[in-house]
Design a protein around this motif. Structure first.
Motif, short mmCIF file in Angstrom:
data_model
loop_
_atom_site.label_atom_id
_atom_site.label_comp_id
_atom_site.label_asym_id
_atom_site.label_seq_id
_atom_site.Cartn_x
_atom_site.Cartn_y
_atom_site.Cartn_z
N UNK A 77 0.78 -1.23 0.00
CA UNK A 77 0.00 0.00 0.00
C UNK A 77 0.81 1.28 0.00
N UNK A 78 2.11 1.17 -0.25
CA UNK A 78 2.98 2.35 -0.29
C UNK A 78 3.71 2.42 -1.62
N UNK A 79 3.96 3.62 -2.08
CA UNK A 79 4.67 3.82 -3.34
C UNK A 79 6.17 3.82 -3.05
N UNK A 80 6.91 3.01 -3.81
CA UNK A 80 8.36 2.88 -3.64
C UNK A 80 9.03 3.47 -4.88
N UNK A 81 9.98 4.36 -4.66
CA UNK A 81 10.74 4.98 -5.73
C UNK A 81 12.19 4.57 -5.58
N UNK A 82 12.75 3.91 -6.62
CA UNK A 82 14.13 3.43 -6.58
C UNK A 82 14.94 4.20 -7.61
N UNK A 83 15.90 4.97 -7.13
CA UNK A 83 16.78 5.74 -8.02
C UNK A 83 18.02 4.90 -8.34
N UNK A 84 18.79 5.33 -9.34
CA UNK A 84 20.02 4.59 -9.63
C UNK A 84 20.90 4.52 -8.38
N UNK A 85 21.46 3.35 -8.08
CA UNK A 85 22.23 3.19 -6.84
C UNK A 85 23.44 4.14 -6.78
N UNK A 86 23.46 4.93 -5.73
CA UNK A 86 24.58 5.83 -5.50
C UNK A 86 24.74 6.92 -6.53
N UNK A 87 23.72 7.20 -7.28
CA UNK A 87 23.83 8.17 -8.38
C UNK A 87 22.78 9.26 -8.24
N UNK A 88 22.94 10.28 -9.02
CA UNK A 88 21.96 11.34 -9.17
C UNK A 88 21.18 11.05 -10.44
N UNK A 89 19.87 11.13 -10.40
CA UNK A 89 19.04 10.91 -11.58
C UNK A 89 18.76 12.26 -12.23
N UNK A 90 19.13 12.40 -13.49
CA UNK A 90 18.87 13.61 -14.25
C UNK A 90 17.82 13.28 -15.28
N UNK A 91 16.67 13.95 -15.21
CA UNK A 91 15.55 13.65 -16.09
C UNK A 91 15.29 14.80 -17.04
N UNK A 92 14.96 14.45 -18.27
CA UNK A 92 14.53 15.46 -19.25
C UNK A 92 13.09 15.85 -18.91
N UNK A 93 12.60 16.94 -19.46
CA UNK A 93 11.20 17.30 -19.21
C UNK A 93 10.22 16.17 -19.58
N UNK A 94 10.48 15.49 -20.68
CA UNK A 94 9.62 14.37 -21.07
C UNK A 94 9.68 13.24 -20.04
N UNK A 95 10.89 12.94 -19.54
CA UNK A 95 11.03 11.89 -18.53
C UNK A 95 10.36 12.27 -17.22
N UNK A 96 10.36 13.56 -16.88
CA UNK A 96 9.65 14.00 -15.68
C UNK A 96 8.16 13.74 -15.83
N UNK A 97 7.64 13.98 -17.02
CA UNK A 97 6.24 13.67 -17.29
C UNK A 97 5.95 12.19 -17.13
N UNK A 98 6.87 11.37 -17.59
CA UNK A 98 6.71 9.91 -17.44
C UNK A 98 6.78 9.50 -15.98
N UNK A 99 7.67 10.12 -15.22
CA UNK A 99 7.75 9.83 -13.79
C UNK A 99 6.47 10.25 -13.09
N UNK A 100 5.95 11.39 -13.45
CA UNK A 100 4.68 11.85 -12.87
C UNK A 100 3.56 10.85 -13.16
N UNK A 101 3.49 10.37 -14.39
CA UNK A 101 2.46 9.40 -14.77
C UNK A 101 2.63 8.09 -14.00
N UNK A 102 3.88 7.64 -13.85
CA UNK A 102 4.14 6.41 -13.11
C UNK A 102 3.74 6.56 -11.65
#
Length: 65
Positions: free
Chosen positions: A27-52
Motif C-alpha cells: 500500500x505504499x509507493x516505492x521509488x528506486x533511483x540509480x544506486x549511489x547516483x543522481x538521476x537527471x531527467x529530461x522534461x519528457x522523462x519528468x512527465x513519465x515519472x509523474x504518470x508512473x
C-alpha cells in the motif's frame, strides 16, 4: 499485492543511461533511483515519472481498500 512496476529513463551525473523505478509494496509507493547516483531527467522523462507515480498511487490506494 500489485505486481506492476514502472521504469522511467534518466541519466546519471556522468551521462550514462539509468532508470528510476516505481512500484507499490504494502500500500505504499516505492521509488528506486540509480544506486549511489543522481538521476537527471529530461522534461519528457519528468512527465513519465509523474504518470508512473500517479498510477502507483491508484494501485496503492486499491491495495489498502
Amino acid at each position: 499485492m500489485s505486481s506492476k512496476e514502472w521504469s522511467v529513463s534518466c541519466r546519471d551525473i556522468a551521462g550514462r543511461r539509468r532508470d528510476v523505478t516505481v512500484f507499490v509494496r504494502q500500500g505504499r509507493v516505492v521509488l528506486v533511483a540509480p544506486p549511489g547516483e543522481t538521476a537527471i531527467l529530461s522534461p519528457l522523462d519528468v512527465g513519465r515519472l509523474r504518470a508512473a507515480l500517479r498510477d502507483a498511487v491508484v494501485d496503492a490506494s486499491a491495495e489498502t481498500a
